[in-house]
Structures are given as C-alpha cells and as structure tokens.
Design a protein around this motif. Sequence first.
Motif, mmCIF file in Angstrom:
data_model
loop_
_atom_site.group_PDB
_atom_site.id
_atom_site.type_symbol
_atom_site.label_atom_id
_atom_site.label_comp_id
_atom_site.label_asym_id
_atom_site.label_seq_id
_atom_site.Cartn_x
_atom_site.Cartn_y
_atom_site.Cartn_z
ATOM 1 N N THR A 1 45.531 32.794 44.246
ATOM 2 C CA THR A 1 44.230 33.252 43.787
ATOM 3 C C THR A 1 44.329 33.615 42.306
ATOM 4 O O THR A 1 45.395 33.958 41.793
ATOM 5 C CB THR A 1 43.739 34.461 44.598
ATOM 6 N N ASP B 1 42.692 35.612 38.731
ATOM 7 C CA ASP B 1 41.884 36.719 38.248
ATOM 8 C C ASP B 1 41.445 36.544 36.798
ATOM 9 O O ASP B 1 40.747 37.396 36.261
ATOM 10 C CB ASP B 1 42.613 38.054 38.414
ATOM 11 N N ARG B 2 41.845 35.392 36.171
ATOM 12 C CA ARG B 2 41.474 35.214 34.769
ATOM 13 C C ARG B 2 41.768 33.789 34.319
ATOM 14 O O ARG B 2 42.499 33.045 34.986
ATOM 15 C CB ARG B 2 42.241 36.189 33.872
ATOM 16 N N ARG C 1 37.700 37.095 32.318
ATOM 17 C CA ARG C 1 37.964 37.713 33.619
ATOM 18 C C ARG C 1 36.755 37.614 34.540
ATOM 19 O O ARG C 1 36.785 38.099 35.660
ATOM 20 C CB ARG C 1 38.399 39.163 33.446
ATOM 21 N N HIS D 1 37.257 36.323 44.294
ATOM 22 C CA HIS D 1 38.202 36.249 43.193
ATOM 23 C C HIS D 1 37.629 35.410 42.055
ATOM 24 O O HIS D 1 36.598 34.750 42.203
ATOM 25 C CB HIS D 1 39.526 35.641 43.671
ATOM 26 N N GLY E 1 48.172 34.541 38.501
ATOM 27 C CA GLY E 1 46.754 34.862 38.501
ATOM 28 C C GLY E 1 45.962 34.253 37.362
ATOM 29 O O GLY E 1 44.750 34.463 37.277
#
Length: 461
Positions: free
Chosen positions: A78, A80-81, A94, A104, A216
């Motif tokens: 997954t 995140d950015r 983000r 996510h 991430g």
Amino acid sequence: MERFDVVIVGGGPAGSAAAHAAAESGASAVVLEKGVPRADRPDRLGPDSTDAAGILDYWVDIMGIHPDEMPEGVVLSTLDRAEFVGPNESMTMRTTGFDASYDHFGFCMHRARFDDFLRDRAEDAGAEYRVKASVRDVDTELGASPRHTVRLANGDDVAGEFLVLADGPQRQVTNRVLDRYLDFDVTDRLATTKVNHIAYQEHRRLPEEVAREVEGAIKFWWGYMPGHTAYPWIFPNDDNVARIGLTMPIGIDLSEVEAREKYKLLRDSDERVPQGKEYVRRLLEQEYGDEYDIEEDFPLVEDRGKTKGTETYAISSTRPIESPTAAGIAVTGGAMGATSAFHEGGDHVAVRTGAIAGELAASGDLSAYNDRWKDAIGDEVRRNVAFADIVRGYGPDDWDDAFAAARKMMAASSPGELFDLSASTLKMGLTVGRFATRYKRAKRKFRGDRYVQLSEEEYAL
C-alpha cells in the motif's frame, strides 16, 4: 464455424473486463489471446502487456473493482505518497485531492496476478478465454448476422455479432480493422513508431535501508533524461523488491536535444539514447552508488517480470479515439489510446472502458459506447492530455520550476485538495500563476470531447 454474441481480441485488462461484463449480462463471449510465457506466470500463458502496476485511490472507483475483491497476492504494497524529484527541486504528494472509496493513497500490484484475476473473473461469469489464439484478420459484413468473422492464425474462424478490440497500444489488429472505414491511412495518426513510448523495468531486491526509505512511496525522477514525458521510477513491491524502470519516447535524436549536459542520466560520450538497462544502472549509481555496490546489493530477482527479472513494453501516448459503433465495433483500453497521454497509468481506464463495451454489446446496442466512456473517464483523460500538452518540450530547468510551483500550490490549497488553481497569484507568486494559467488554457483547449483524435463521424460505414 463457432459463433458468439461478443468476440474480444486481446486478453489484457480491457479484454477480460469486456468478457466479464458481457457474460454477466447473459451474452456468450470469447476472448482471443495470443498468450506469452512469463517468469512470474510459470503455469499459464497470458497477455504480454504490463506496466508499473500502481493504482491510485480514486482510480479504484474509476476501475470499479476494489482491492478487497482481489485474491491474496495481487496487492503487493500500500502507498501513502508519491515523490517527484527534479534536478534541483522536488515535491511530495500525500493526497490525490479526489474523494475515493479506497483508504490509502494507492497500492502496487502484481500485474500478472491481476491479469489472472480478471481472466478468472470473466470465466467464472461464463465467458471463454482462449490462449494461443492469434488473430490474423477480421472480415466484417455489415448486413450479415453475425457481422464479424475473426480469422485465426491456425486456420479457424470465430464469428460474432459484436467485436471488441482490446489488443493494446500497438494495435496490431485494431489498425487493420479501422483502416477499412477511413479515407486516410490509419497509421498517419496511430502509427506505433510515431506515437508510442517504450518502457523498461527491472525487478531488484533492495538493501534493507533503501527498502525502508522507499516503503509506501512511488518515486519519479523528471528532467533526468530527454524526451517528452520521459522519466525513471521506483515502485516498491513486497519482500524488499521494487520495480525500477523508465518510460521514454521512441526515436529520440540526441543531436537535437538542447542543453543535454543538464540531463543527469546522459553522458558526454553518448552518441545515441542509452538502452533502458543502462539508464536504470545510471539511476541506481547516482542515487545509491556512494554507499552500495549496485550489482551486488541490488540484485535482479529473476523469477519476477517477464524474463529474468526484466520486461520491456509499449505504452500508448496517443489521445483516445472513438469507435465505429454502427459497425458493432468497440475499441477499448490501450488500443483506443485511453491508457494515458501523460503515462500516469492505464489499468483503471482499460478495465472501465472494457466493462462498458462488454455491457453494451450484451444489450445488443453499442451506439452509446462513445458517450458512456467519455462520461466515465473523460475528466481523467482531459487532465492527462492537458498536462502532457503543457510539459511538451520541458527541459530540466522547467521541471524544477514546475515542482517549485506545485509545492506552493499545495501549500495554498485546502486540506484534502491537491491544488487550488483559483488561489491568488499574488499569494503564490508569478511562476505559480503562469503554470496555473497554462494548465487552465490547456484544459479549455480540450474541453468537451476535443481530446478525441479520431471521431466516429470520420468512419465511412
């Protein structure tokens, strides 16, 4: 001769989605897929196409398939950015700025397993999926029933009332079919060597510290190599493995590249554009060579990818085309040029356009197809062709200016929004104002359906 309601050429995401939708709606459907072996699909033949295999949060809703529906092993990590690196400036996103059902920022996936999931889903709905089914040609007689006869390389014929073309950005079958309905050579607009990009990627195991650093994040370097929307990337997968690759247009002449000394992945001794594997080696040396031995510490993972940890593939860089629906033909996914002018990814729009085509074919009427896919992905396409338009001709300095401007726009935006292009130019600065103005103008240029490069009215039926 076998007969089906819907015959689908190509078994990638668009083709499998079309088969699933058609079968689920009660039609008989068959997918004809040439099939290639892959190291990461050792027990099954499947489609040749692949990509960096990342999906953003709002793409989940465009695609219409949530990761919770996928079997274990499809989603690898997954996100995140997203990190964007220029020669001297950078920015980190983000949020995508869009409402989405996925919690996510996005996810990375195993493309071959994703393809297999879509195939199994179509077969479970009642569609047939045939490999080693290479299509030689298609004969169409508009007054007949069924209208289309698909000629296979093995000498067999398969007939269908509706034809869904999902053979990817190289359009090996699509171009031959569409050319018969146009008063100009279809390759004048859709020639692979003129309008497609090539991508290359390697699956490498990262050192523990590097794996933690990129965990991430999908990471892109812009302004490091010449060419319209040419860039290297790193996508983290699982078990400290990442896809490290690049996208670049075909046919760049280095002698025509301005200020080539500013491109960090070029060398003075380069007489032609480096091969993909050389670009990847140079990127890794630049980013990590001071601390690591690249070949020893970033080894290829040879049981992943197409062959020995590597893969090369074409990416569509065209704008979308409409389909000759009155002939019972729908062009989907990469073959229609929907996968992205800006190379942000294409699986989500391929699945969505395929599903629309399959559903309508099963209903017995494709006439709404061009309007339906525009309603579903038109905003997405317009954004990407607008961005592709404004960055055409960008060099390293331009990318630095763009990332500096983007950081200011993000700072001025409301929480949860990516950019507020209506914010005051005085508040953000003249550079930001110029960038925002160019983007607005580009979107206006492609307003309505002006991003379409081949309209249905141009087909002679």
